[in-house]
Design an enzyme around this catalytic site. Structure first.
Site, PDB file in Angstrom:
ATOM      1  N   LYS A 104      52.963  77.409  49.357  1.00  0.00           N
ATOM      2  CA  LYS A 104      54.312  77.999  49.443  1.00  0.00           C
ATOM      3  C   LYS A 104      54.303  79.531  49.542  1.00  0.00           C
ATOM      4  O   LYS A 104      55.122  80.107  50.263  1.00  0.00           O
ATOM      5  CB  LYS A 104      55.159  77.555  48.250  1.00  0.00           C
ATOM      6  CG  LYS A 104      55.523  76.072  48.273  1.00  0.00           C
ATOM      7  CD  LYS A 104      56.448  75.737  47.125  1.00  0.00           C
ATOM      8  CE  LYS A 104      56.720  74.240  47.061  1.00  0.00           C
ATOM      9  NZ  LYS A 104      57.694  73.890  46.030  1.00  0.00           N
ATOM     10  N   ASP A 118      64.207  75.179  46.682  1.00  0.00           N
ATOM     11  CA  ASP A 118      63.895  74.522  45.399  1.00  0.00           C
ATOM     12  C   ASP A 118      64.934  74.860  44.326  1.00  0.00           C
ATOM     13  O   ASP A 118      65.434  73.974  43.629  1.00  0.00           O
ATOM     14  CB  ASP A 118      62.509  74.943  44.896  1.00  0.00           C
ATOM     15  CG  ASP A 118      61.388  74.292  45.686  1.00  0.00           C
ATOM     16  OD1 ASP A 118      61.593  73.179  46.193  1.00  0.00           O
ATOM     17  OD2 ASP A 118      60.312  74.904  45.795  1.00  0.00           O
TER      18      ASP A 118
END
Ligand code: ATR
Length: 284
Positions: free
Chosen positions: A70, A106
């Site tokens: 990420k 997220d």
């Protein structure tokens, strides 16, 4: 005969075999009437950048990125959303007229699960976050944006929590945030929401939390999920907490936010969460 060009999407990570993203996005595609292909890509540790760029060069439309890539996904492009910048990581890459862009869904996925699905009141909430890694970092700015009034970050390695708080204070002007050490936990008052953002659930490790951090009506939320109650949720339950949730809803909500970023339409999530839950949790 004309062949229809099917838009290609994928999730890249290492390992990737257990990713639920393909079935979640397939369900979204059906419910919104889109014809897409969504596959898993096993990324290689040295070659992630090349593989992600190749995916777009070959016509890919959108890429979800998961552990451990990420941070590297964010570094692939200078066009990113503020929430990705604050998170220091990207879980969603897309391709637009100016090239590749990066986003992080997220944190907003967590907030949507808390507020819309579970009915958690975040306005004015005192929140304790366990852990100071990438997962913790990604949810801080969205929690403040959703109205949390103060946030405590506790980490086994105290210096890491201090660094996180200092950095996010500068990058995202995140206010009312402080770090605490694990040994100080027993001196703190109760919190409205306690989030487990450590990787302890993945490893099945017991955190040994003291009961003073929980109020009678606290929510205990684990960013992880599994077939049964995670050790963190079991710990909270043993201390009398009844409002317990794992991160399955967050998983689906972050996917819905990515889907919307790519397709411009928000898919329904409740049925998808329910379907996934029934497939993951074996019937008793
Ligand atoms: P992620 O990207 O999932 O956040 P990470 O960056 O490796 O993963 O961070 C893992 C987090 O879980 C860290 O905060 C780690 O604490 P340390 O920084 O002290 O290592 C925390 N963690 C993992 N196992 C733990 C355990 N058994 N007890 C407490 N904290 C734990």
């Amino acid at each position: 005969m004309e062949t229809e060009l099917i838009a290609r999407y994928a999730v890249i990570g290492h390992p990737i075999t257990h990713s639920r993203s393909p079935e979640i996005h397939a369900a979204f595609a059906v419910s919104t009437g889109r014809n897409i292909r969504y596959e898993r890509i096993e990324g290689s540790l040295p070659g992630f950048e090349e593989e992600a760029l190749r995916f777009f060069e070959e016509g890919g439309s959108g890429l979800n990125v998961t552990l451990p890539f990420k941070e590297r996904a964010l570094a692939l492009t200078s066009r990113c959303t503020e929430r990705a910048l604050c998170a220091g990581a990207a879980n969603t890459l897309g391709f637009g007229p100016e090239g590749i862009w990066a986003d992080n869904t997220d944190g907003v996925g967590l907030v949507r699960d808390l507020v819309n699905n579970l009915g958690v009141e975040l306005q004015g909430a005192d929140v304790l976050i366990l852990g100071a890694g990438g997962a913790a970092r990604g949810v801080i700015q969205p929690l403040f944006e959703a109205g949390a009034s103060a946030l405590w970050v506790v980490n086994r390695t105290r210096a890491r929590a201090e660094r996180l708080v200092a950095e996010l204070g500068v990058v995202c002007a995140a206010k009312s945030m402080q770090s605490v050490s694990w040994s100080d936990l027993s001196t703190l008052q109760g919190f409205n929401l306690i989030l487990n953002a450590t990787s302890s659930s993945v490893n099945g490790e017991w955190l040994g939390l003291p009961d003073n951090i929980f109020l009678k009506d606290s929510w205990a939320y684990d960013l992880g999920y599994g077939q049964s109650l995670t050790p963190f949720l079991q710990n909270a339950q043993q201390l009398g907490v009844t409002r317990l949730s794992d991160g399955l809803g967050m998983l689906v909500e972050q996917a819905a936010e990515s889907f919307q970023a790519w397709h411009g339409v928000r898919p329904e999530t409740r049925g998808v969460i329910g379907g996934l839950r029934s497939r993951i949790t074996p019937p008793v």
